[in-house]
Design a protein around this motif. Sequence first.
Motif, PDB file in Angstrom:
ATOM      1  N   UNK A   9      33.087  43.033 -50.966  1.00  0.00           N
ATOM      2  CA  UNK A   9      32.283  44.029 -51.679  1.00  0.00           C
ATOM      3  C   UNK A   9      32.651  44.110 -53.153  1.00  0.00           C
ATOM      4  N   UNK A  10      33.883  43.750 -53.481  1.00  0.00           N
ATOM      5  CA  UNK A  10      34.340  43.798 -54.865  1.00  0.00           C
ATOM      6  C   UNK A  10      33.560  42.805 -55.729  1.00  0.00           C
ATOM      7  N   UNK A  28      22.272  40.089 -52.644  1.00  0.00           N
ATOM      8  CA  UNK A  28      22.074  41.498 -52.962  1.00  0.00           C
ATOM      9  C   UNK A  28      21.096  42.110 -51.975  1.00  0.00           C
ATOM     10  N   UNK A  29      21.415  43.302 -51.511  1.00  0.00           N
ATOM     11  CA  UNK A  29      20.501  44.035 -50.633  1.00  0.00           C
ATOM     12  C   UNK A  29      19.461  44.745 -51.479  1.00  0.00           C
ATOM     13  N   UNK A  35      18.536  39.447 -50.542  1.00  0.00           N
ATOM     14  CA  UNK A  35      18.092  38.368 -51.419  1.00  0.00           C
ATOM     15  C   UNK A  35      19.296  37.525 -51.830  1.00  0.00           C
ATOM     16  N   UNK A  36      19.164  36.208 -51.693  1.00  0.00           N
ATOM     17  CA  UNK A  36      20.187  35.281 -52.172  1.00  0.00           C
ATOM     18  C   UNK A  36      19.618  34.561 -53.382  1.00  0.00           C
ATOM     19  N   UNK A  37      20.374  34.591 -54.465  1.00  0.00           N
ATOM     20  CA  UNK A  37      19.879  33.947 -55.674  1.00  0.00           C
ATOM     21  C   UNK A  37      20.995  33.182 -56.367  1.00  0.00           C
ATOM     22  N   UNK A  77      17.239  31.627 -59.742  1.00  0.00           N
ATOM     23  CA  UNK A  77      16.496  31.062 -58.627  1.00  0.00           C
ATOM     24  C   UNK A  77      16.653  31.960 -57.408  1.00  0.00           C
ATOM     25  N   UNK A  78      15.566  32.322 -56.782  1.00  0.00           N
ATOM     26  CA  UNK A  78      15.638  33.087 -55.527  1.00  0.00           C
ATOM     27  C   UNK A  78      15.487  32.073 -54.395  1.00  0.00           C
ATOM     28  N   UNK A  79      16.518  32.027 -53.536  1.00  0.00           N
ATOM     29  CA  UNK A  79      16.570  31.012 -52.491  1.00  0.00           C
ATOM     30  C   UNK A  79      16.212  31.524 -51.120  1.00  0.00           C
ATOM     31  N   UNK A  80      16.486  32.790 -50.877  1.00  0.00           N
ATOM     32  CA  UNK A  80      16.374  33.266 -49.508  1.00  0.00           C
ATOM     33  C   UNK A  80      16.180  34.771 -49.516  1.00  0.00           C
ATOM     34  N   UNK A  81      15.397  35.254 -48.569  1.00  0.00           N
ATOM     35  CA  UNK A  81      15.249  36.704 -48.418  1.00  0.00           C
ATOM     36  C   UNK A  81      15.398  37.123 -46.958  1.00  0.00           C
ATOM     37  N   UNK A  82      16.079  36.271 -46.173  1.00  0.00           N
ATOM     38  CA  UNK A  82      16.250  36.552 -44.750  1.00  0.00           C
ATOM     39  C   UNK A  82      17.712  36.630 -44.331  1.00  0.00           C
ATOM     40  N   UNK A  83      18.607  36.729 -45.296  1.00  0.00           N
ATOM     41  CA  UNK A  83      20.050  36.826 -45.020  1.00  0.00           C
ATOM     42  C   UNK A  83      20.576  35.619 -44.245  1.00  0.00           C
TER      43      UNK A  83
END
Length: 144
Positions: A9-10, A28-29, A35-37, A77-83
């Motif tokens: 979390x840090x 990031x939630x 979202x993974x970027x 770049x946004x790679x993923x939105x499904x964790x």
Amino acid sequence: MEQMNDVYKQYTGVMIKRCDMYVVVSREDEGEKTITYVACPFPSCKLGFVDVLDRFLKKKGLEGVLSYEADDDLTILILDDTATNMRKIVDIVETCLMTTGSTHYRDITDDLKRQMRQFILATHQHWMTLEKYQLLNSIIDEQN
């Protein structure tokens, strides 16, 4: 185990350096989505990193690069939105960075290297090194 989660979390991302190139992979939630970027402090479209990453992601069964915003100095770049498994994504990004860096090493000027290092320095509170990330993951694996 709770201490490990506090370390995660840090930081919000993982910094990867390969072939004198740097990126930061972050998660990031945002509401109901995670979202993974990737932040790329270099012209990632011009150097072909976006295309290489898109191909590798699709080859590994993911959707590819979902979207990106780019200017001359920074690409997000946004790679993923499904964790999706973060380890999988970090491994793919590392491979793509190495591929792009080895293919375009002549295009990585001293000015570009300086610009990337300045970005990394300015954002250092928001990521951990790849080595630290891998160490934490191995400790978590041992505890499970």
